[in-house]
Design an enzyme around this catalytic site. Structure first.
Site, short mmCIF file in Angstrom:
data_model
loop_
_atom_site.label_atom_id
_atom_site.label_comp_id
_atom_site.label_asym_id
_atom_site.label_seq_id
_atom_site.Cartn_x
_atom_site.Cartn_y
_atom_site.Cartn_z
N ARG A 222 31.77 56.84 7.27
CA ARG A 222 30.91 55.63 8.01
C ARG A 222 31.48 54.37 7.50
O ARG A 222 31.15 53.27 7.97
CB ARG A 222 29.45 55.86 7.22
N LYS B 180 18.37 75.40 13.71
CA LYS B 180 17.24 75.67 14.19
C LYS B 180 17.08 75.08 15.65
O LYS B 180 17.52 74.32 15.91
CB LYS B 180 16.06 74.79 13.51
N GLY C 152 25.35 65.54 12.06
CA GLY C 152 26.13 65.37 10.65
C GLY C 152 26.98 66.55 10.26
O GLY C 152 27.87 66.27 9.95
N GLY D 178 20.59 62.10 12.82
CA GLY D 178 19.73 62.18 13.72
C GLY D 178 19.51 61.08 14.88
O GLY D 178 19.22 61.38 15.95
P1 ADP Z 1 23.96 69.25 12.70
O1 ADP Z 1 23.65 68.36 11.38
O2 ADP Z 1 25.24 68.97 13.55
O3 ADP Z 1 23.07 68.74 13.81
P2 ADP Z 1 22.43 71.47 12.00
O4 ADP Z 1 21.82 70.64 10.85
O5 ADP Z 1 21.48 71.77 13.08
O6 ADP Z 1 23.69 70.74 12.41
O7 ADP Z 1 22.93 72.98 11.60
C1 ADP Z 1 24.00 72.92 10.58
C2 ADP Z 1 23.64 74.11 9.67
O8 ADP Z 1 23.43 75.25 10.40
C3 ADP Z 1 24.74 74.49 8.81
O9 ADP Z 1 24.31 74.17 7.35
C4 ADP Z 1 25.03 76.01 8.87
O10 ADP Z 1 25.32 76.55 7.85
C5 ADP Z 1 23.76 76.40 9.68
N1 ADP Z 1 24.09 77.77 10.32
C6 ADP Z 1 24.82 77.82 11.61
N2 ADP Z 1 24.64 79.30 11.91
C7 ADP Z 1 24.04 79.96 10.77
C8 ADP Z 1 23.31 81.17 11.09
N3 ADP Z 1 24.00 81.99 11.91
N4 ADP Z 1 22.56 81.43 10.06
C9 ADP Z 1 22.10 80.58 9.20
N5 ADP Z 1 22.42 79.15 9.12
C10 ADP Z 1 23.52 78.74 10.18
C1 3PG Z 2 21.56 58.99 8.44
O1 3PG Z 2 22.17 59.53 7.41
O2 3PG Z 2 21.26 59.72 9.33
C2 3PG Z 2 21.23 57.53 8.44
O3 3PG Z 2 21.90 56.94 7.51
C3 3PG Z 2 19.57 57.53 8.51
O4 3PG Z 2 19.09 57.91 7.21
P1 3PG Z 2 17.66 58.30 7.04
O5 3PG Z 2 17.37 59.73 7.96
O6 3PG Z 2 17.29 58.40 5.62
O7 3PG Z 2 16.75 57.25 7.82
#
Ligand code: ADP
Ligand code: 3PG
Ligand code: MG
Length: 395
Positions: free
Chosen positions: A37, A199, A352, A375
Site C-alpha cells: 500500500r 464465506k 485482501g 472491503g
Molecule cells: P478476500 O480477503 O480476498 O476477500 P476471504 O477473506 O473471503 O478473501 O477468504 C480468505 C480466507 O478463506 C483465507 O483465509 C482462506 O484460508 C479461507 N479459505 C479458503 N478456502 C477455504 C476452505 N475450503 N475452508 C476454510 N477456509 C477456507
Molecule cells: C482496509 O484495510 O481494508 C482499509 O484500510 C480500511 O480499514 P477498516 O476496515 O479498519 O476501515
C-alpha cells in the site's frame, strides 16, 4: 474519469494534503510486513513533488477506537516511506492542532514530505465530524484522495474534508477505478469471475451484482460447500453456512435464468482436521463423513483452467483453499499461474487475502491489476457507490 484528478491542480509552491491508505500489517517489533500500500501511493507523492508541492500525508492504521494507541502509530509506515522515497520524511506528533502547524512549518525543499499521526486516534474521524475535517483541511491547500482501500468509509479524512478544500483523485484511486470499473462496466468478453474465500455471506452482494455482467462464475474455497450442499452433494465436515442455503439456491436459480454458468468444484483436497501435517485425500464430487475440503482438487483445477483459457476479462476474489498452509495452496497457485499466463486478457485481483495469496506466489507482477482495497474492492464489485469517490469534485 468524471472526477477531478491531481493533474487538474496547479501544485507549484502549494501544500497538498493527500489521504493515503497506510493501514499496513506490522509484526510484533512494529516493522511493516507488507509495504504494497505504501509503494502504491508513490506515483502520486512523486508527481506532487515533481510539480513543486509540499506533501502532507494522512492515514489511519488499525482500529484504535478513538484514542491514541502507541502500537498503532504511523511511525513504522513513515519510516518505510522514507526508505522508498530515499528522503527524510517528517513524522508529525498529531494530525490536527497547533503542534502540527509548527511541525509542518519545517517542510522545505530538503524535507518536502510529512505524515500526520493516525487519524483514528480521534473518534471524530470515524464520525465524519465536520469540525474535525475542517481542522484537517487546515493542513493543505488542496486535497487528494489516494486511499482507495478506505474509500468505502464515510470518514472525516475521506468525505467531510472535501467540503473545505478542492478535492481530486490521486493516481492510485484513478487506477483502481479504471480497472475495477472497466471490468464491471465494459468488460471484454468472455468475462469470467472466480470467487472463493471463506464465506458466502461476505461475497453475496458481489455474486448477485456479477451475475448480471459475467459469462461464467467459478466458485472454489469454503464458499463452494454451501452451493454443493444445496445441490445435494455430500460435503462431509466442510465449512458451510447453514443459514445461507436458501440464498445459495436463489443465486443458482438466478444464474440459470441469466444463462450464466456457475461451475463448482468436482473434486477436493480433504483432511480429517485443518493441520498442515494431516494426511490428504482427493475426493469428489462428494466428501466422506468426518473429512473436510481445504482446497480444490486436480480435476477442478483442470475444469477451471479450461474455462479460463478463452477468457478476456477475469475478476478473482477469494482464494480456492486454505492457501496460508502450503499443502492446501495448490489450487490457488494453479489458478494464479493460469491467470499470469493468459494472453490479451485483463486480470483483476480484489480482496485482501486474494491479493496476499497472489503476492505470496510471486505472481503479482503478472496481473493487470491487484487492488489495494479489501472491503473497498468488494463494495465496488457489489456496484455500490463509494463515499470517498462520490465526495470528489466533478471535472
Ligand atoms: P478476500 O480477503 O480476498 O476477500 P476471504 O477473506 O473471503 O478473501 O477468504 C480468505 C480466507 O478463506 C483465507 O483465509 C482462506 O484460508 C479461507 N479459505 C479458503 N478456502 C477455504 C476452505 N475450503 N475452508 C476454510 N477456509 C477456507
Ligand atoms: C482496509 O484495510 O481494508 C482499509 O484500510 C480500511 O480499514 P477498516 O476496515 O479498519 O476501515
Ligand atoms: Mg479476507
Amino acid at each position: 474519469m468524471a472526477k477531478k484528478t491531481i493533474c487538474d491542480f496547479d501544485l507549484k509552491n502549494k501544500r497538498v494534503l493527500i489521504r493515503v491508505d497506510f493501514n499496513v500489517p506490522l509484526d510484533k517489533n512494529l516493522h511493516v510486513t507488507d509495504d504494497n500500500r505504501i509503494r502504491a501511493s508513490l506515483p502520486t507523492i512523486q508527481y506532487a513533488l515533481d510539480k513543486g508541492a509540499k506533501v502532507v500525508l494522512m492515514s489511519h492504521l488499525g482500529r484504535p477506537e478513538g484514542k491514541p494507541v502507541s502500537s498503532m502509530s504511523l511511525t513504522p509506515a513513515t519510516k518505510r516511506l522514507s526508505e522508498l522515497l530515499k528522503k527524510d520524511v517528517i513524522q508529525c506528533s498529531d494530525c490536527v492542532g497547533p503542534r502540527v502547524k509548527d511541525e509542518l512549518s519545517e517542510l522545505d525543499n530538503s524535507k518536502p514530505v510529512a505524515v500526520l499521526e493516525n487519524l483514528r486516534f480521534y473518534p471524530d474521524e470515524e464520525k465524519n465530524n465536520a469540525e474535525f475535517a475542517r481542522k484537517l483541511a487546515e493542513n493543505g491547500d488542496y486535497y487528494v484522495n489516494d486511499a482507495f482501500g478506505s474509500s468505502h468509509r464515510a470518514h472525516a479524512s475521506i468525505a467531510a474534508v472535501t467540503q473545505y478544500l478542492p478535492a481530486a483523485a490521486g493516481f492510485l484511486l484513478e487506477k483502481e477505478i479504471k480497472y475495477l470499473g472497466e471490468a464491471i462496466q465494459k468488460p471484454k468478453k468472455p468475462f469470467v469471475a472466480i470467487l472463493g474465500g471463506s464465506k458466502v455471506s461476505d461475497k453475496i452482494g458481489v455474486v448477485e451484482n456479477l451475475i448480471a455482467k459475467v459469462d461464467k462464475i467459478l466458485i472454489g474455497g469454503a464458499m463452494a460447500y454451501t452451493f454443493l450442499k444445496v445441490q445435494g452433494i455430500d460435503i462431509g465436515d466442510s465449512k458451510y453456512e447453514k443459514d445461507k442455503t436458501d440464498l445459495a439456491k436463489s443465486i443458482l436459480a438466478k444464474a440459470k435464468e441469466k444463462k450464466v454458468d456457475i461451475l463448482l468444484p468436482v473434486d477436493h483436497v480433504t483432511v480429517q482436521k485443518v493441520d498442515e501435517a494431516a494426511p490428504i485425500k482427493i475426493e469428489g464430487p462428494g466428501i466422506s463423513p468426518g473429512r473436510l475440503g481445504v482446497d480444490i482438487g486436480p480435476k477442478t483445477i483442470e475444469l477451471f483452467n479450461q474455462t479460463l483459457d478463452t477468457a478476456k476479462t477475469v475478476i478473482w476474489n477469494g482464494p480456492m483453499g486454505i492457501f496460508e498452509m502450503k499443502p492446501f495452496s495448490n489450487g490457488s497457485r494453479e489458478i494464479a499461474t493460469k491467470l499470469a499466463h493468459l494472453k490479451d486478457a485483463v486480470t483483476v485481483i480484489g480482496g485482501g487475502d486474494t491479493a496476499a495469496c497472489v503476492i505470496s506466489f510471486g505472481l503479482d507482477g503478472q496481473m493487470t491489476h491487484i487492488s489495494t482495497g479489501g472491503g473497498a474492492s468488494l463494495e465496488y464489485l457489489e456496484g455500490k457507490v463509494l463515499p470517498g469517490i462520490a465526495a470528489l469534485s466533478e471535472k
